[in-house]
Design a protein around this motif. Structure first.
Motif, short mmCIF file in Angstrom:
data_model
loop_
_atom_site.label_atom_id
_atom_site.label_comp_id
_atom_site.label_asym_id
_atom_site.label_seq_id
_atom_site.Cartn_x
_atom_site.Cartn_y
_atom_site.Cartn_z
N ALA A 120 0.76 -1.23 0.15
CA ALA A 120 -0.32 0.11 0.09
C ALA A 120 0.87 1.05 0.12
O ALA A 120 1.75 1.73 0.81
N LEU A 121 0.84 2.41 -0.77
CA LEU A 121 0.95 3.76 -0.88
C LEU A 121 0.51 4.41 -0.43
O LEU A 121 -1.02 4.38 -1.95
N SER A 122 0.30 5.78 -0.23
CA SER A 122 -0.98 6.38 0.21
C SER A 122 -0.03 7.95 0.44
O SER A 122 0.68 7.73 0.50
N ARG A 123 -1.24 8.93 0.37
CA ARG A 123 -0.50 9.90 0.52
C ARG A 123 -1.75 10.63 0.79
O ARG A 123 -2.82 10.68 0.47
N LEU A 124 -1.53 11.53 2.04
CA LEU A 124 -2.50 12.75 2.21
C LEU A 124 -2.69 14.05 2.02
O LEU A 124 -1.49 14.37 2.57
N VAL A 125 -3.47 14.51 1.20
CA VAL A 125 -3.31 15.75 0.83
C VAL A 125 -4.51 17.17 1.83
O VAL A 125 -5.69 17.00 2.19
N ASP A 126 -3.58 17.72 1.61
CA ASP A 126 -4.95 19.11 2.97
C ASP A 126 -4.52 20.67 2.23
O ASP A 126 -3.28 21.31 2.34
N THR A 127 -6.14 20.81 1.47
CA THR A 127 -6.37 22.00 0.93
C THR A 127 -6.87 23.10 2.03
O THR A 127 -7.45 22.38 2.38
N ILE A 128 -6.45 24.60 2.20
CA ILE A 128 -6.81 25.12 2.79
C ILE A 128 -7.59 25.83 1.64
O ILE A 128 -7.30 26.51 0.79
N VAL A 129 -8.61 25.95 2.18
CA VAL A 129 -10.03 27.41 1.47
C VAL A 129 -10.83 28.37 2.06
O VAL A 129 -11.51 28.15 3.42
N THR A 130 -10.67 29.28 2.29
CA THR A 130 -11.72 30.20 2.70
C THR A 130 -12.41 30.28 1.86
O THR A 130 -12.33 31.21 0.83
N SER A 173 -7.61 20.47 -7.98
CA SER A 173 -7.53 18.73 -8.32
C SER A 173 -8.58 18.14 -6.70
O SER A 173 -9.52 17.20 -6.67
N ASN A 174 -7.32 18.64 -5.24
CA ASN A 174 -7.46 17.97 -4.33
C ASN A 174 -9.37 18.53 -3.20
O ASN A 174 -9.84 17.22 -3.53
N VAL A 175 -9.62 19.22 -3.98
CA VAL A 175 -10.76 20.04 -3.68
C VAL A 175 -12.36 18.83 -4.20
O VAL A 175 -13.29 19.42 -4.15
N ILE A 176 -11.42 18.98 -5.20
CA ILE A 176 -12.61 18.39 -6.76
C ILE A 176 -12.90 17.38 -5.89
O ILE A 176 -13.66 16.32 -6.03
N GLY A 177 -11.62 16.48 -6.09
CA GLY A 177 -12.45 14.76 -5.27
C GLY A 177 -10.87 14.05 -5.37
O GLY A 177 -10.72 12.72 -5.12
N LEU A 178 -9.59 14.84 -5.91
CA LEU A 178 -8.77 13.70 -6.61
C LEU A 178 -7.19 14.65 -6.43
O LEU A 178 -7.44 15.47 -7.61
N PRO A 179 -6.20 14.77 -5.94
CA PRO A 179 -5.02 15.80 -6.53
C PRO A 179 -4.08 14.66 -7.30
O PRO A 179 -3.74 13.57 -6.98
N LEU A 180 -4.43 16.11 -8.15
CA LEU A 180 -3.73 14.87 -9.40
C LEU A 180 -2.10 14.75 -9.07
O LEU A 180 -1.49 13.85 -9.96
N PHE A 181 -1.13 15.66 -8.95
CA PHE A 181 0.02 16.22 -8.93
C PHE A 181 0.60 14.69 -7.91
O PHE A 181 1.43 13.47 -8.54
N GLU A 182 -0.56 14.55 -6.61
CA GLU A 182 0.42 13.65 -5.69
C GLU A 182 -0.25 11.81 -6.70
O GLU A 182 0.56 11.24 -6.35
#
Length: 195
Positions: A120-130, A173-182
């Protein structure tokens, strides 16, 4: 599909995730959504929920698709320790928008890539939105459009809610549902995508 690489299974029913993958030239060989209980555990933090659900979805799909490379993700919107629901009713969506109005929040996506060998390879991505402070008319108009249905936090940044965003730090793209870079990094790391 390239004969040298295993089939790619997307463990998600989300059309947004398929669209995002298509942006980077990735078309899953199979879409295999899982029936995972998304109820948060007692005192579970938003970021931990996103990571746990992605791992559980990947494991459930891998059990149904031996020999495949399984990609799973889960997106959670959090305000502090509070986890916002995937709004199913207009009342839920309104509560989310009222809470997000004029405030900063976090969008966490856990991404898990499970190899045919079980690694299993994983990433957890956090985007801050105001969000800007929302007027009653803005909320009512947004709710009337219906794009909030089934969306974490009661909004879709790829739609009309994008005009509410005053500030964003991190992956759009993370906010849409999938962080593309990661996601691309994970697929390149196992040789499924070219460097």
């Amino acid at each position: 599909m390239n004969a040298e690489r295993p089939p790619l299974v997307l463990a998600s029913a989300s059309p947004r995730r398929r669209d995002l993958l298509a942006r980077i030239g990735v078309v899953p060989d199979r879409v295999l959504p899982t029936d995972t209980d998304e109820t948060p555990r007692k005192a579970e933090l938003p970021r931990l929920l996103a990571a746990r659900l992605a791992a559980e979805k990947a494991a459930a799909a891998a059990a149904l698709a031996p020999g495949a490379l399984v990609l799973a993700a889960d997106t959670v919107v959090g305000v502090g320790r509070r986890i916002l629901p995937k709004a199913e009713t207009e009342v839920e969506a309104r509560r989310c928008l009222d809470l997000l109005s004029g405030r900063r929040h976090h969008v966490y996506t856990g991404v898990v890539l499970l190899t045919p060998e079980g690694k299993a390879l994983s990433r957890l991505v956090d985007t801050i939105v105001t969000f800007q402070r929302l007027t009653e008319a803005q909320i009512a108009d947004y709710l009337a459009g219906g794009e909030w249905q089934g969306k974490a936090g009661g909004y879709a940044i790829q739609g009309r809610a994008e005009v509410f965003v005053r500030f964003l730090s991190g992956s759009h793209s993370n906010v849409i549902g999938l962080p593309l870079f990661e996601t691309a990094q994970l697929l390149r790391g196992v040789g499924w995508l070219r460097p």
